[in-house]
Scaffold this active site. Structure first.
Site, PDB file in Angstrom:
ATOM      1  N   SER A 144      -3.931  -5.294   1.249  1.00 15.09           N
ATOM      2  CA  SER A 144      -3.700  -5.221   2.693  1.00 15.09           C
ATOM      3  C   SER A 144      -2.350  -5.780   3.090  1.00 15.09           C
ATOM      4  O   SER A 144      -2.010  -5.802   4.267  1.00 15.09           O
ATOM      5  CB  SER A 144      -4.809  -5.982   3.431  1.00 15.09           C
ATOM      6  OG  SER A 144      -4.937  -7.299   2.928  1.00 15.09           O
ATOM      7  N   GLU A 146      -4.838   3.467   5.419  1.00 20.29           N
ATOM      8  CA  GLU A 146      -3.380   3.373   5.376  1.00 20.29           C
ATOM      9  C   GLU A 146      -2.917   3.809   3.986  1.00 20.29           C
ATOM     10  O   GLU A 146      -3.345   3.239   2.985  1.00 20.29           O
ATOM     11  CB  GLU A 146      -2.922   1.928   5.603  1.00 20.29           C
ATOM     12  CG  GLU A 146      -2.669   1.551   7.031  1.00 20.29           C
ATOM     13  CD  GLU A 146      -1.999   0.191   7.147  1.00 20.29           C
ATOM     14  OE1 GLU A 146      -1.009   0.087   7.885  1.00 20.29           O
ATOM     15  OE2 GLU A 146      -2.476  -0.771   6.514  1.00 20.29           O
ATOM     16  N   ASN A 172      -1.944  -4.849   9.369  1.00 18.55           N
ATOM     17  CA  ASN A 172      -1.947  -6.307   9.353  1.00 18.55           C
ATOM     18  C   ASN A 172      -0.673  -6.928   9.923  1.00 18.55           C
ATOM     19  O   ASN A 172      -0.685  -8.088  10.345  1.00 18.55           O
ATOM     20  CB  ASN A 172      -2.209  -6.820   7.940  1.00 18.55           C
ATOM     21  CG  ASN A 172      -3.675  -6.726   7.598  1.00 18.55           C
ATOM     22  OD1 ASN A 172      -4.531  -7.043   8.409  1.00 18.55           O
ATOM     23  ND2 ASN A 172      -3.995  -6.267   6.395  1.00 18.55           N
TER      24      ASN A 172
END
Length: 296
Positions: A118, A151, A189
């Site tokens: 992430s 993503e 993020n």
């Protein structure tokens, strides 16, 4: 592409395995711990039962999904014949680099290597392999079987063909892939973690309590879940790790983790996974019971 290997049977790993298996792929779920594999498969079964209760799938669909999953504690056996390996281990750069070095040695030269990281650089991960063009990021959202976004992160050398293949594969899973470039935190993020961190700072500075902060964001900003509750579900240790990666990558103080977050992680108060975080998940889910003891 029919055989998919997934490394890590934790929250993200079992969710990814569930999603591929439900879409008809043969999934080889890998973890060094048999106990983790058993827990992961139990979670998949529980989530499938919930879907049956909501009449989203049938009992036959559940059994077919479970039949599509096999488990391994030996990574060499687990990745055998896999066209794609999706790594979903702990968000730790040293661990991921170690895994990708090993994957590069044991996987077929045509195998695509993806990471569910992430925040960590895809380019950095790809650099430890002899196939940087075949390394890509697939950042699924939690809970994986429900959330639509993936993503897709291209490293510096990720090929167009691999990117197209993974974009199309994500669509076959019923997901909506979004291509982004390789910078710390990517898009999700880079925006989400500063908001969570600022929410923790707001609590730390005594502006408002846990439930009040979450209520403002839910009712005032139409967020389905408040940022502190969301942090608990993500895992406070994961939030801290991502913020540290972003802080190291950008050298910008706005990404520096709040001292409250640091202290809670040190104390093992990690959110849902530990039973305690900003909310209490071990007893009656009373807000602020845990967080208050760290505010001085």
């Amino acid at each position: 592409m029919k055989n998919i290997a997934v490394i890590g049977a934790g929250t993200m790993g079992n969710g990814i395995a569930h999603t591929f298996a439900q879409s008809g792929y043969n999934v080889q779920l890998i973890d060094i711990s048999q106990d983790s594999l058993d827990k992961g498969l139990a979670t998949i079964t529980k989530n499938l039962d919930r879907m049956i209760a909501k009449e989203r799938i049938t009992e036959l669909d559940k059994q077919s999904t479970l039949d599509n999953i096999s488990s391994f504690t030996d990574i060499t056996q687990g990745v055998k014949n896999a066209s794609l390996v999706v790594e979903a281990a702990t968000e730790n750069v040293d661990l991921k680099l170690k895994i990708f070095k090993q994957l590069d040695e044991i996987c077929d030269a045509q195998t695509i290597l993806a990471t569910n990281t992430s925040s960590i650089s895809i380019t950095q991960i790809a650099a430890v392999t002899s196939r940087p063009g075949k390394v890509i990021g697939m950042h699924f959202m939690n809970p994986v079987p429900i959330m639509k976004l993936v993503e897709i992160i291209r490293g510096y050398d990720t090929s167009d063909d691999v990117t197209t293949t993974i974009m199309e594969l994500s669509k076959k899973l019923g997901k909506i892939p979004t291509e982004v470039n390789d910078y710390p935190g990517f898009v999700a993020n880079r925006i989400l973690m500063p908001m969570i961190n600022e929410s923790i700072e707001t609590l730390y500075n005594g502006v408002a309590g846990v439930s009040e902060i979450d209520t403002v964001m839910k009712l005032g900003m139409a967020h389905p879940m408040g940022p502190l509750q969301l942090a608990d579900f993500i895992g406070l240790d994961v939030c801290l790790s991502i913020l540290n990666v972003m802080y190291d990558g950008f050298k910008n103080p706005k990404y520096a983790p709040c001292p409250l977050l640091v202290n809670m992680v040190r104390a093992g108060k990690l959110g849902v996974k530990s039973g305690e975080g900003f909310y209490d998940y071990s007893e009656s889910r009373k807000a602020e019971k845990v967080a208050k003891q760290f505010i001085k």
